[in-house]
Each structure stands twice: as C-alpha cells, then as structure tokens.
Scaffold this motif. Sequence first.
Motif: not given
Length: 124
Positions: A25, A27, A43-49, A51
């Motif tokens: 992933f 990480w 963890t991050t979403d597809e925009k790199g934010e 989570k």
Amino acid sequence: MATIVHFEIPSDNIERTKKFYTGLFGWKMEKMPGPMEYWMFATTDEKGEKKIGGGIMKKMHPQQGITNYINVPSVDEYSKKVQALGGKVVVPKTEVPGYGYFAQCIDTENNAFAIWEPTGAHQQ
C-alpha cells in the motif's frame, strides 16, 4: 458519532510485516518512542489526504487479531456501557502519555475492539 480512528496489526515479525504493507500500500512507517516496539502509519485516499491511522506491534498471543480503535468522548463512560450491554472490558483504561486513553473490550460475539479517548492536541 463514534468512528474507527486507528487500527493495530499484531505481528510475529515486525520487519516482515512492515515490508509487506509498505510494498502493498505504500504506507510510510515511523517508530514511536516508548518501552515497546510500535510503528505508526497513516492511510491516505487517492488524493493523498490522511484517513485512518494504524500501528504495527509485536503479537502478544497467538490468536491476537487486528484491533479497531473507536473514538469516544469518555473511556470511563463507554467502558460502563460495554459491560451494561453484555460485553467485557479486558484491558481497563490505560494511558498513552501525551495522546490519550484506551480500553480493550470484547463484544457479545467475542470480537475484540478498543475504545479511544484522545487528549490535548490529539482531540478531534
């Protein structure tokens, strides 16, 4: 509303586990200070934010599974609720200095989870 804010992955071999999740992933892991070996990641979403955060720790017993930490306003209050609803508190309120308090619990179906009360700058 109570939300999962953190999860822990128990490991027999922390280096192997870190390599697996980093490779799978992407990480990024950071070793936390303290008496036990504990590696944190976000963890991050597809925009790199950012989570949900997680951690890798040495497995404490052979059947130990992943533990989800659910944010609550009061570990004391929710520990009482767990017991009133037929669950069990198996690790009572414990401080993580500078971060907050947790208690590990078992629900009525024998599933493990934890409740988390952040303190100071870590409150959401």
